[in-house]
Design a protein around this motif. Structure first.
Motif: not given
Length: 181
Positions: A16-20, A27-35, A56-60, A76-77
């Protein structure tokens, strides 16, 4: 039905590029999918189980984004298991000649040109430039230079960088577009 990114990557890795830049809803949906290692297709009612490694990558600055309530701390964690910090290109001038060689070879082949490299003055210009757009900007500059080059070497005049790349373009007004590819 069309499979989504996580479904296709089951038992593999998703980058996932530019996650920031991700919206709070996503973000909420991604967190659910990961957890939960599951997601629902758009319009779907059933969970689809997946086993996916997320890179994941970001420049932020995500810690700053958390403080400004623009990025979820729990996400983030979840993502920050093994952080890899890559300094900007301006802090890695020694990498520039290697990247230049790679991109010149790539674009010379793509454009079917007999470009053998970059002359010394052009390389010095590339190494001394600040690269605000990082590697993406370098890649773009070299793609343009290879496309327009008439000789076997990229010369300093073949390199249009920063604002000079957009000068004289009637469609351009203001700052150069964000580097993105």
């Amino acid at each position: 039905q069309k499979q989504g990114l996580f479904e296709v990557a089951d038992e593999g890795t998703v980058f996932l590029d530019e996650i920031g830049d991700m919206s709070p809803v996503l973000q909420s949906k991604l967190l659910r999918a990961i957890e939960e290692k599951a997601f629902k297709r758009i319009g779907g009612t059933q969970d689809i189980k997946v086993n996916v490694r997320v890179v994941a990558a970001t420049n932020r600055d995500l810690e700053k984004a958390i403080q400004e309530h623009r990025f979820r701390e729990d996400l983030y964690y979840r993502l920050n298991v093994i952080p890899i910090v890559i300094p900007p290109l301006r802090e890695r001038a020694d990498d520039i000649p290697l990247l230049v060689d790679h991109f010149v070879r790539h674009y010379a082949k793509e454009f079917r040109k007999n470009i053998t490299g970059v002359d010394r003055e052009a390389m010095a210009k590339l190494v001394s430039y600040g690269w605000p757009g990082n590697v993406r900007e370098l890649k773009n500059v070299l793609e343009r230079a290879c496309f327009l080059a008439t000789g076997e070497e990229i010369l300093p005049d073949d390199l249009l960088m920063g604002r000079a790349a957009y000068a004289g373009d009637p469609a351009y007004a203001g700052d150069p577009p964000a580097a993105g590819g």
